[in-house]
Enzyme design. Structure first.
Site, mmCIF file in Angstrom:
data_model
loop_
_atom_site.group_PDB
_atom_site.id
_atom_site.type_symbol
_atom_site.label_atom_id
_atom_site.label_comp_id
_atom_site.label_asym_id
_atom_site.label_seq_id
_atom_site.Cartn_x
_atom_site.Cartn_y
_atom_site.Cartn_z
ATOM 1 N N PHE A 1 45.532 3.159 77.947
ATOM 2 C CA PHE A 1 46.960 3.498 77.903
ATOM 3 C C PHE A 1 47.580 3.235 79.265
ATOM 4 O O PHE A 1 47.168 3.802 80.277
ATOM 5 C CB PHE A 1 47.163 4.962 77.519
ATOM 6 C CG PHE A 1 48.619 5.361 77.418
ATOM 7 C CD1 PHE A 1 49.384 4.942 76.340
ATOM 8 C CD2 PHE A 1 49.217 6.148 78.394
ATOM 9 C CE1 PHE A 1 50.726 5.297 76.237
ATOM 10 C CE2 PHE A 1 50.551 6.514 78.299
ATOM 11 C CZ PHE A 1 51.307 6.081 77.219
ATOM 12 N N GLY A 2 48.584 2.356 79.277
ATOM 13 C CA GLY A 2 49.300 2.032 80.507
ATOM 14 C C GLY A 2 50.648 2.718 80.542
ATOM 15 O O GLY A 2 51.378 2.735 79.545
ATOM 16 N N TYR A 3 50.995 3.283 81.698
ATOM 17 C CA TYR A 3 52.256 4.000 81.844
ATOM 18 C C TYR A 3 53.039 3.542 83.072
ATOM 19 O O TYR A 3 54.151 3.998 83.304
ATOM 20 C CB TYR A 3 51.993 5.507 81.941
ATOM 21 C CG TYR A 3 51.075 5.872 83.097
ATOM 22 C CD1 TYR A 3 51.576 6.149 84.366
ATOM 23 C CD2 TYR A 3 49.692 5.917 82.916
ATOM 24 C CE1 TYR A 3 50.735 6.466 85.424
ATOM 25 C CE2 TYR A 3 48.845 6.238 83.958
ATOM 26 C CZ TYR A 3 49.367 6.508 85.206
ATOM 27 O OH TYR A 3 48.519 6.812 86.246
ATOM 28 N N GLY A 4 52.459 2.628 83.856
ATOM 29 C CA GLY A 4 53.110 2.098 85.047
ATOM 30 C C GLY A 4 53.284 0.600 84.910
ATOM 31 O O GLY A 4 53.921 0.104 83.971
ATOM 32 N N SER A 5 52.661 -0.155 85.805
ATOM 33 C CA SER A 5 52.848 -1.608 85.773
ATOM 34 C C SER A 5 52.231 -2.256 84.534
ATOM 35 O O SER A 5 52.668 -3.334 84.116
ATOM 36 C CB SER A 5 52.275 -2.247 87.043
ATOM 37 O OG SER A 5 50.900 -1.971 87.184
ATOM 38 N N GLU B 1 42.423 0.645 90.656
ATOM 39 C CA GLU B 1 42.891 2.030 90.762
ATOM 40 C C GLU B 1 42.113 2.832 91.807
ATOM 41 O O GLU B 1 41.997 4.048 91.708
ATOM 42 C CB GLU B 1 42.816 2.710 89.393
ATOM 43 C CG GLU B 1 43.519 1.961 88.278
ATOM 44 C CD GLU B 1 45.022 1.818 88.525
ATOM 45 O OE1 GLU B 1 45.561 2.547 89.373
ATOM 46 O OE2 GLU B 1 45.656 0.973 87.872
#
Length: 237
Positions: free
Chosen positions: A48-52, A142
């Site tokens: 799940f991506g929430y930024g770039s 990360e």
């Protein structure tokens, strides 16, 4: 509250668990890896991506299944200093973290009557023959204070609100690059955050690009809109 599992990387020394070491000069974990530990193996593996990752998938991910979705009980904040992507050790930038509501409770950033948080993003289904490479690349990417976590994600269009379990990288509140005073939409905090975002850049590009692209991809997020407006005002000044 939805399923939440956060697993800190650790090594065992004479039977004692030791937290991952921190390279303060470069603002990353020693070994250039996110905190991973023995996080449970998800099958299938969703990220799940929430930024770039919302607006710029990693190279090669174009062929993967992608679906917009949301996580309940988590919220997105520009509260993580970046010394390796959108800033440098000399001038750290500011990027997103995704925090569970229990962390907000610890920080005193939620009221007793506040509803559970909800955050929109994009989930990617990683094919089995790509999972090792994807995880290795994300762990390196990360390394600046993030920890693997697992959350429930509701995919858009799913029947009966069904959810999938997905891996997220969360910059936890105990990592040295975390800035707790930015976990708020208070105008003074937004102004301070905007001043950082407007003036920093790193190996991945200008800090303001990161915010602008994310706000464009999720136009209905009032927090992102408020922060974007402040950064754009500074650009015009």
């Amino acid at each position: 509250m939805p399923h939440v599992a956060v697993v800190l990387a650790a090594v065992v020394t004479e039977g004692v668990m030791v937290a991952p070491a921190w390279d303060s000069a470069n603002g990353v974990f020693v070994g250039n890896k996110a905190a991973t530990g023995d996080s449970e193996l998800l099958s299938p593996l969703w990220i799940f991506g929430y930024g770039s990752l919302v607006w710029r998938p990693e190279p090669g991910w174009e062929a993967f299944r992608a679906a917009r979705g949301s996580v309940d009980g988590w919220s997105r904040w520009f509260a993580q200093r970046s010394m390796d992507h959108r800033g440098t050790p000399q001038a750290p930038g500011l990027v997103c973290t995704l925090l569970p509501d229990c962390s907000l409770d610890t920080l005193g950033a939620r009221g007793d009557r506040d509803k559970p948080s909800t955050t929109l993003g994009v989930a990617y289904l990683i094919p089995d023959d790509h999972r090792d490479d994807v995880l290795a690349n994300l762990d390196f990417r990360e390394k600046g204070g993030y920890t693997r976590a697992i959350a429930d994600v509701r995919l858009e269009g799913a029947e009966d609100g069904a959810s999938i379990r997905a891996l997220v990288y969360s910059a936890t509140i105990d990592n040295p690059n975390f800035v707790p005073r930015f976990v708020t939409d208070d105008p003074a905090a937004l102004d301070e955050a905007a001043a950082i975002i407007a003036t920093t850049r790193g190996p991945s590009g200008p800090n303001n690009e990161y915010l602008y692209k994310l706000a464009d991809a999720i136009p209905d997020d009032p927090y992102l809109k408020a922060l974007e407006a402040r950064v754009r005002e500074r650009a015009l000044a």
